[in-house]
Design a protein around this motif. Structure first.
Motif, PDB file in Angstrom:
ATOM      1  N   TYR A  99    -152.071  37.300 -64.097  1.00 34.43           N
ATOM      2  CA  TYR A  99    -152.505  36.907 -65.952  1.00 34.43           C
ATOM      3  C   TYR A  99    -152.639  35.624 -65.250  1.00 34.43           C
ATOM      4  O   TYR A  99    -153.178  34.770 -66.690  1.00 34.43           O
ATOM      5  CB  TYR A  99    -150.916  37.204 -66.126  1.00 34.43           C
ATOM      6  CG  TYR A  99    -150.234  38.938 -66.080  1.00 34.43           C
ATOM      7  CD1 TYR A  99    -150.944  39.464 -66.990  1.00 34.43           C
ATOM      8  CD2 TYR A  99    -149.290  38.561 -65.067  1.00 34.43           C
ATOM      9  CE1 TYR A  99    -149.917  40.828 -67.228  1.00 34.43           C
ATOM     10  CE2 TYR A  99    -148.303  40.372 -64.846  1.00 34.43           C
ATOM     11  CZ  TYR A  99    -149.202  41.492 -65.652  1.00 34.43           C
ATOM     12  OH  TYR A  99    -148.643  42.841 -65.913  1.00 34.43           O
ATOM     13  N   ALA A 100    -152.499  35.223 -64.495  1.00 34.69           N
ATOM     14  CA  ALA A 100    -152.779  33.617 -65.090  1.00 34.69           C
ATOM     15  C   ALA A 100    -154.370  33.397 -64.880  1.00 34.69           C
ATOM     16  O   ALA A 100    -154.510  32.227 -65.223  1.00 34.69           O
ATOM     17  CB  ALA A 100    -151.869  32.562 -63.401  1.00 34.69           C
ATOM     18  N   LEU A 101    -154.409  34.444 -63.945  1.00 39.34           N
ATOM     19  CA  LEU A 101    -156.470  34.134 -63.921  1.00 39.34           C
ATOM     20  C   LEU A 101    -157.012  34.529 -64.522  1.00 39.34           C
ATOM     21  O   LEU A 101    -157.976  33.573 -65.041  1.00 39.34           O
ATOM     22  CB  LEU A 101    -156.744  34.766 -62.480  1.00 39.34           C
ATOM     23  CG  LEU A 101    -158.151  34.938 -61.742  1.00 39.34           C
ATOM     24  CD1 LEU A 101    -158.732  33.744 -61.389  1.00 39.34           C
ATOM     25  CD2 LEU A 101    -158.042  36.259 -61.051  1.00 39.34           C
ATOM     26  N   ALA A 102    -156.701  35.452 -65.266  1.00 37.35           N
ATOM     27  CA  ALA A 102    -156.500  36.009 -66.835  1.00 37.35           C
ATOM     28  C   ALA A 102    -156.825  34.719 -68.137  1.00 37.35           C
ATOM     29  O   ALA A 102    -157.959  34.719 -68.507  1.00 37.35           O
ATOM     30  CB  ALA A 102    -156.052  37.599 -67.328  1.00 37.35           C
ATOM     31  N   VAL A 103    -155.941  34.214 -67.782  1.00 34.31           N
ATOM     32  CA  VAL A 103    -155.624  33.447 -69.326  1.00 34.31           C
ATOM     33  C   VAL A 103    -156.675  31.951 -68.929  1.00 34.31           C
ATOM     34  O   VAL A 103    -157.133  31.099 -69.400  1.00 34.31           O
ATOM     35  CB  VAL A 103    -154.357  33.034 -69.198  1.00 34.31           C
ATOM     36  CG1 VAL A 103    -153.774  32.181 -70.369  1.00 34.31           C
ATOM     37  CG2 VAL A 103    -153.489  34.818 -69.907  1.00 34.31           C
ATOM     38  N   ALA A 104    -156.993  31.746 -67.311  1.00 35.65           N
ATOM     39  CA  ALA A 104    -157.511  30.338 -66.878  1.00 35.65           C
ATOM     40  C   ALA A 104    -158.300  30.693 -67.286  1.00 35.65           C
ATOM     41  O   ALA A 104    -159.755  29.852 -68.026  1.00 35.65           O
ATOM     42  CB  ALA A 104    -156.993  29.920 -65.263  1.00 35.65           C
ATOM     43  N   LEU A 105    -158.869  32.005 -66.714  1.00 39.73           N
ATOM     44  CA  LEU A 105    -160.718  32.334 -66.758  1.00 39.73           C
ATOM     45  C   LEU A 105    -160.998  31.981 -68.481  1.00 39.73           C
ATOM     46  O   LEU A 105    -161.938  31.725 -68.851  1.00 39.73           O
ATOM     47  CB  LEU A 105    -161.271  33.983 -65.930  1.00 39.73           C
ATOM     48  CG  LEU A 105    -161.169  33.398 -64.922  1.00 39.73           C
ATOM     49  CD1 LEU A 105    -161.106  34.987 -64.008  1.00 39.73           C
ATOM     50  CD2 LEU A 105    -162.272  32.584 -64.163  1.00 39.73           C
ATOM     51  N   SER A 106    -160.156  32.509 -69.098  1.00 39.46           N
ATOM     52  CA  SER A 106    -160.746  32.940 -70.449  1.00 39.46           C
ATOM     53  C   SER A 106    -160.562  31.741 -71.549  1.00 39.46           C
ATOM     54  O   SER A 106    -161.412  31.520 -72.476  1.00 39.46           O
ATOM     55  CB  SER A 106    -160.195  33.766 -71.312  1.00 39.46           C
ATOM     56  OG  SER A 106    -158.465  33.683 -71.181  1.00 39.46           O
ATOM     57  N   THR A 107    -159.605  30.710 -70.516  1.00 38.16           N
ATOM     58  CA  THR A 107    -159.757  29.267 -71.815  1.00 38.16           C
ATOM     59  C   THR A 107    -160.274  27.932 -71.059  1.00 38.16           C
ATOM     60  O   THR A 107    -160.382  27.131 -72.099  1.00 38.16           O
ATOM     61  CB  THR A 107    -158.219  28.954 -71.664  1.00 38.16           C
ATOM     62  OG1 THR A 107    -157.546  29.073 -70.164  1.00 38.16           O
ATOM     63  CG2 THR A 107    -157.722  30.481 -72.857  1.00 38.16           C
ATOM     64  N   ILE A 182    -156.591  33.115 -79.690  1.00 40.90           N
ATOM     65  CA  ILE A 182    -156.966  34.796 -79.908  1.00 40.90           C
ATOM     66  C   ILE A 182    -156.782  34.956 -78.097  1.00 40.90           C
ATOM     67  O   ILE A 182    -156.758  35.628 -77.896  1.00 40.90           O
ATOM     68  CB  ILE A 182    -158.009  34.931 -80.221  1.00 40.90           C
ATOM     69  CG1 ILE A 182    -157.982  34.720 -82.096  1.00 40.90           C
ATOM     70  CG2 ILE A 182    -158.725  36.937 -80.154  1.00 40.90           C
ATOM     71  CD1 ILE A 182    -156.755  36.029 -82.529  1.00 40.90           C
ATOM     72  N   ALA A 183    -157.575  34.114 -77.514  1.00 35.10           N
ATOM     73  CA  ALA A 183    -158.362  33.946 -76.285  1.00 35.10           C
ATOM     74  C   ALA A 183    -156.880  34.787 -75.148  1.00 35.10           C
ATOM     75  O   ALA A 183    -156.551  36.293 -74.661  1.00 35.10           O
ATOM     76  CB  ALA A 183    -158.833  33.453 -75.850  1.00 35.10           C
ATOM     77  N   PRO A 184    -156.609  33.935 -75.182  1.00 34.20           N
ATOM     78  CA  PRO A 184    -155.083  33.618 -74.133  1.00 34.20           C
ATOM     79  C   PRO A 184    -154.222  34.862 -74.532  1.00 34.20           C
ATOM     80  O   PRO A 184    -153.382  35.562 -73.726  1.00 34.20           O
ATOM     81  CB  PRO A 184    -154.409  32.353 -73.329  1.00 34.20           C
ATOM     82  CG  PRO A 184    -154.822  32.115 -74.882  1.00 34.20           C
ATOM     83  CD  PRO A 184    -156.623  32.503 -75.257  1.00 34.20           C
ATOM     84  N   VAL A 185    -153.876  35.982 -75.616  1.00 32.83           N
ATOM     85  CA  VAL A 185    -152.712  36.817 -76.333  1.00 32.83           C
ATOM     86  C   VAL A 185    -154.015  37.835 -75.640  1.00 32.83           C
ATOM     87  O   VAL A 185    -153.166  38.944 -75.336  1.00 32.83           O
ATOM     88  CB  VAL A 185    -152.155  36.886 -77.547  1.00 32.83           C
ATOM     89  CG1 VAL A 185    -152.004  37.915 -78.422  1.00 32.83           C
ATOM     90  CG2 VAL A 185    -152.117  35.354 -78.397  1.00 32.83           C
ATOM     91  N   THR A 186    -154.835  38.055 -75.779  1.00 30.86           N
ATOM     92  CA  THR A 186    -156.166  39.393 -75.918  1.00 30.86           C
ATOM     93  C   THR A 186    -155.864  39.648 -74.156  1.00 30.86           C
ATOM     94  O   THR A 186    -155.808  40.814 -74.033  1.00 30.86           O
ATOM     95  CB  THR A 186    -157.525  38.858 -76.590  1.00 30.86           C
ATOM     96  OG1 THR A 186    -158.017  38.825 -77.470  1.00 30.86           O
ATOM     97  CG2 THR A 186    -158.414  40.402 -75.703  1.00 30.86           C
ATOM     98  N   ALA A 187    -155.974  38.640 -73.375  1.00 30.31           N
ATOM     99  CA  ALA A 187    -156.321  38.622 -72.241  1.00 30.31           C
ATOM    100  C   ALA A 187    -154.443  38.833 -71.315  1.00 30.31           C
ATOM    101  O   ALA A 187    -154.861  40.146 -70.464  1.00 30.31           O
ATOM    102  CB  ALA A 187    -156.252  37.093 -71.429  1.00 30.31           C
TER     103      ALA A 187
END
Length: 444
Positions: A99-107, A182-187
């Motif tokens: 989860y942390a990786l997905a949010v970090a990469l997306s933001t 939108i991005a972190p919520v989607t991720a």
């Protein structure tokens, strides 16, 4: 007849790219030429419109894309992404890492081009996968997919985001604020749903995983002794985002200040980040390594600028025909189309283009070019239109994309595994974000 000619033009673009493997730049210009001539603009007017459309979009986003690519290249060379993933694993442990990786990469990392992010993060994902249990590789693959590609279409300075926003004349400060919601919520939502499916047997390691590939030489960024501290290496991207967001917030609040407007301008903010990254890289990597990195970045910039520019050309040609009136009547609220349905139709245009063409960026740019001339009659804010296009362009990245085969090879999965961890996950993220955008259009 103009609708028929437009359909033929889009079909020409798709066939050239998909069936004949023609470069998107040539295909988009060919489609623009056909539409202009077939619609009666004439030879001179068609060429003039194509050139003017290219120039207009370059004025809008040319410097932003150039600065963003170079900034991302320098962050890559300094090993910033590598450091973030290692720190997340140490701090959060394996359970929360996806989860942390997905949010970090997306933001945080959309400034780094998607292929480079994949090359950097895939070895780290493979090394972390055994700590997550039997579905570890599937989970980390989904996290890479979600983080890298969601950020690409929603978060400034992701190149897909910048190009779509530029074509629709959406201020990047506004796009940044929406994207960071939108991005972190989607991720997060995508990863939650995906992990539930994995627990129910969606992944079969025997059929979906292959032998792990060899570590790619020279692709892990800076040597360990050359890396600046993580908090320092991230400043070149964090500071510009803060400046852009500050400018957008103060403008929305009605604060009048030439200084705040200047430092919050996206061109200045990204230039400041580029200068900071350049200074850090010169200190940590040396002049020769930085020169090589900048040269590589200049090469990538040229290709991206051309594709973006000819997307603007297609939009300009459409604007000179009667197609904008026809489409505006189809999409507008006066035609009985609800705003939520309009978002769905916009999403569908971008999704179909991506499924056929195989490039998120080209699909987003083409969709924005088609819809930009009529967005005033759609009845929804342009920033929501940009989000809907980004959401649609994300849908079902699959076998006709070079990213698909890079993902399969670098992550060590079979084609079937890539269809699950990449194609399915991008489809899921696209649908999740579509629901979010539909909810957003109801309240803005």
């Amino acid at each position: 007849m103009v609708v028929l000619h437009a359909a033929i033009a889009i079909a020409v673009v798709i066939v050239l790219i998909l069936a004949l493997r023609v470069d998107p730049v040539i295909a988009l210009v060919a489609g623009s030429l056909y539409l202009g001539l077939a619609s009666g603009l004439g030879f001179a007017k068609t060429i003039t419109t194509i050139a003017q459309g290219f120039g207009d979009i370059m004025t809008e986003v040319g410097l932003l894309i150039g600065f963003g690519v170079l900034l991302g290249s320098l962050l890559h060379a300094m090993g910033a992404l590598h450091s973030v993933v290692e720190k997340l694993l140490r701090t959060l442990g394996p359970g929360k890492l996806p989860y942390a990786l997905a949010v970090a990469l997306s933001t945080i990392f959309p400034s780094i081009y998607v292929d480079v992010q994949l090359v950097l993060a895939a070895p780290l994902a493979r090394s972390a996968a055994p700590h997550l249990g039997r579905n570890g590789l599937a989970t980390m693959g989904g996290a890479l997919t979600t983080g890298i590609l969601v950020g690409y279409v929603f978060v400034v300075p992701g190149l897909g985001t910048v190009a779509i926003a530029g074509l629709l004349h959406v201020p990047l400060g506004t796009m940044l604020l929406y994207g960071f919601v939108i991005a972190p919520v989607t991720a997060l939502l995508t990863m939650l749903v995906y992990r539930r499916l994995l627990k129910r047997g969606f992944w079969n390691a025997d059929k979906d995983e292959s032998d792990p590939p060899a570590e790619p030489a020279g692709q892990t960024g800076a040597e360990p002794n050359a890396q600046p501290r993580l908090s320092v290496s991230l400043l070149p991207i964090v500071v510009p985002l803060v400046l852009i967001a500050t400018g957008a917030i103060t403008e929305a609040a009605g604060v009048k200040s030439d200084v705040l407007a200047f430092v919050g301008d996206p061109v200045f903010a990204l230039f400041a980040g580029l200068v900071g990254a350049y200074a850090l890289a010169r200190r940590s990597l040396g002049r020769e390594r930085v020169a090589e990195t900048m040269t590589s970045g200049f090469g990538s910039t040229g290709q991206i600028l051309l594709v973006t520019g000819v997307g603007g050309s297609l939009g300009a040609v459409i604007g000179e025909t009667d197609l904008d009136d026809v489409l505006s009547g189809l999409f507008s609220a006066d035609a009985g189309v609800h705003a939520v349905l309009t978002v769905l139709l916009v999403w569908l245009v971008a999704a179909v283009l991506h499924f056929a063409i195989g490039s998120i960026a080209v699909a987003g740019i083409a969709a924005a070019g088609i819809l930009a001339p009529i967005m005033g009659g759609l009845g929804i804010p342009p920033e929501v239109l940009a989000l809907a296009i980004g959401s649609g362009a994300l849908f079902a990245l699959q076998l006709n994309s070079n990213f698909f085969w890079m993902f399969q090879t670098l992550l060590g999965v079979t084609t079937r595994g890539a269809l699950k961890a990449l194609t399915f996950v991008t489809s899921l993220a696209s649908l999740v974000s579509l629901v979010l955008v539909m909810g957003l259009v109801s309240v803005v």
